[in-house]
Design an enzyme around this catalytic site. Structure first.
Site, PDB file in Angstrom:
ATOM      1  N   CYS A   1       0.369  13.387  86.819  1.00 40.58           N
ATOM      2  CA  CYS A   1       1.821  14.351  86.989  1.00 40.58           C
ATOM      3  C   CYS A   1       2.620  13.713  87.962  1.00 40.58           C
ATOM      4  O   CYS A   1       3.611  13.657  87.690  1.00 40.58           O
ATOM      5  CB  CYS A   1       1.159  15.114  87.562  1.00 40.58           C
ATOM      6  SG  CYS A   1      -0.827  15.723  86.093  1.00 40.58           S
TER       7      CYS A   1
ATOM      8  N   HIS B   1       7.009  18.856  89.486  1.00 43.24           N
ATOM      9  CA  HIS B   1       5.789  18.823  89.026  1.00 43.24           C
ATOM     10  C   HIS B   1       5.401  20.575  88.009  1.00 43.24           C
ATOM     11  O   HIS B   1       4.706  21.586  89.238  1.00 43.24           O
ATOM     12  CB  HIS B   1       4.705  18.177  89.326  1.00 43.24           C
ATOM     13  CG  HIS B   1       3.278  18.443  88.192  1.00 43.24           C
ATOM     14  ND1 HIS B   1       3.774  18.297  86.558  1.00 43.24           N
ATOM     15  CD2 HIS B   1       1.900  18.489  87.954  1.00 43.24           C
ATOM     16  CE1 HIS B   1       2.129  17.920  86.407  1.00 43.24           C
ATOM     17  NE2 HIS B   1       1.148  18.703  86.960  1.00 43.24           N
TER      18      HIS B   1
ATOM     19  N   ASN C   1       1.380  22.835  81.166  1.00 45.12           N
ATOM     20  CA  ASN C   1       1.478  21.121  82.624  1.00 45.12           C
ATOM     21  C   ASN C   1       1.050  19.872  81.536  1.00 45.12           C
ATOM     22  O   ASN C   1       0.323  19.942  80.556  1.00 45.12           O
ATOM     23  CB  ASN C   1       0.272  21.220  83.479  1.00 45.12           C
ATOM     24  CG  ASN C   1      -0.260  20.584  83.812  1.00 45.12           C
ATOM     25  OD1 ASN C   1       0.027  19.476  84.061  1.00 45.12           O
ATOM     26  ND2 ASN C   1      -0.958  20.485  84.976  1.00 45.12           N
TER      27      ASN C   1
END
Length: 349
Positions: A124, A274, A305
């Protein structure tokens, strides 16, 4: 006789993001569909993560195809041609071939000539890592323009029977063109890792362990499909450990990025973390004492996500919706498996 000196290489004084683009798969997976896989509720999923729906890629929406679509938009916005790109960096953990790098296929399809192209695996934080590398390439003189892509097909690594992760992950691609600037447009990237916590987010098994040496050589059996528990490696996460780390440690990293840029929170035009979890985002806002006037990316609600793709996708949405404006300063921060992190202040394209 004196030793000859290597001729120094110089590039642009500064760099900045010149264009951004994203690609979101067609298929929408609402929470109602997830409830067919796990025992849960829409209210529980929303309260735990902030996610209402996510996008999952179809058969033709490959890592390469999504990347090409996102990159095309970024190139068009930047005002350059693909032939001017001097480097292609692809951040991903879901290109399932060890080699060759998917970046080479993407560069060829875009028409980037012989530009160097390579993949990075920083989960990420991958987009932030890519920005740091691109900034160094532009200012170091090895490239005038660099394409940075964050792309994931995390649906391929999602175990739909795992109640702790089945509702989290989505697919998509985000891209940015980094090029020369007369003024600083990308701050010092505050990045790092903590390998002592490598197991809190990880793939369940290595490919050869999951399928055996013979299958690894001869190809995977037809009945071993993504999403099937026990037959295909998937992502596992110790949610509480990740939550505590992200809330307490990443707020410090974000503040370090602000300090390195010489910027205070009230001078920001946007905060683009993020898109991991809405509660983590809210905790970071509180820790940073971010003024209510600073818009915050909350793309996770509709996208889930998407790991390395989440920051550029959220950036594109904020610019398209008018929440953030070209020329605004944005604090970005990515964090995830490794554990790894990267934060910077950037000027929005």
């Amino acid at each position: 006789m004196s030793t000859p000196r290597i001729r120094p290489t110089t590039g642009a004084a500064y760099s900045r993001i010149l264009g951004v683009g994203g690609y979101r798969p067609v298929r929408v997976i609402p929470n109602a569909e997830v409830l067919n896989w796990i025992e849960s509720s829409d209210e529980w999923i929303r309260s735990r993560s902030g996610i209402a729906e996510r996008r999952w890629a179809g058969q033709d929406e490959t890592v390469a195809e999504m990347s090409v679509q996102a990159a095309g938009k970024a190139i068009a916005q930047s005002g350059i041609t693909a032939g001017q790109i001097g480097g292609v960096i692809v951040a991903t953990v879901s290109h399932l071939k060890q080699t060759p790098a998917i970046a080479t296929e993407i560069a060829e399809r875009l028409g980037c000539g012989t530009a160097p192209a390579f993949d990075i695996s920083a989960a990420c934080a991958g987009f932030g890592y890519g920005l740091g590398l691109a900034d160094g390439m532009v200012r170091g003189g090895s490239a005038e323009y660099v394409l940075v892509i964050g792309v994931e097909r995390l649906s391929d690594l999602t175990d739909t029977s795992d109640r702790s992760t089945a509702f989290i992950f989505g697919d998509g691609a985000g891209a940015a063109i980094v090029g020369p600037s007369d003024t600083p447009g990308i701050s010092k990237v505050i990045w790092g890792s903590d390998g002592s916590q490598k197991d809190v987010i990880s793939q369940t098994e290595a490919w050869d362990t999951a399928f055996g040496k013979e299958d690894a050589v001869n190809g995977l059996a037809d009945d071993r499909l993504p999403g099937q528990a026990g037959k295909w490696p998937a992502l596992r996460m110790e949610g509480q450990s990740v939550f505590r780390w992200a809330v307490w440690e990443m707020a410090k990293v974000a503040q370090q990025a602000l300090d390195a840029a010489g910027i205070t929170a009230d001078q920001l035009g946007a905060f683009i973390p993020h898109q991991a979890n809405m509660r983590i985002t809210d905790a970071m806002i509180k820790a940073l004492k971010l003024p209510a006037s600073v818009p915050v990316a909350r793309d996770i609600a509709e996208t889930g996500n998407t790991s390395a793709a989440s920051i550029p996708l959220a950036m594109e949405r904020m610019l398209e919706s008018g929440e953030a404006r070209s020329g605004d300063l944005a604090l970005i921060i990515g964090f995830g498996a490794g554990l790894v992190y990267a934060a910077a202040v950037v000027t929005l394209p």
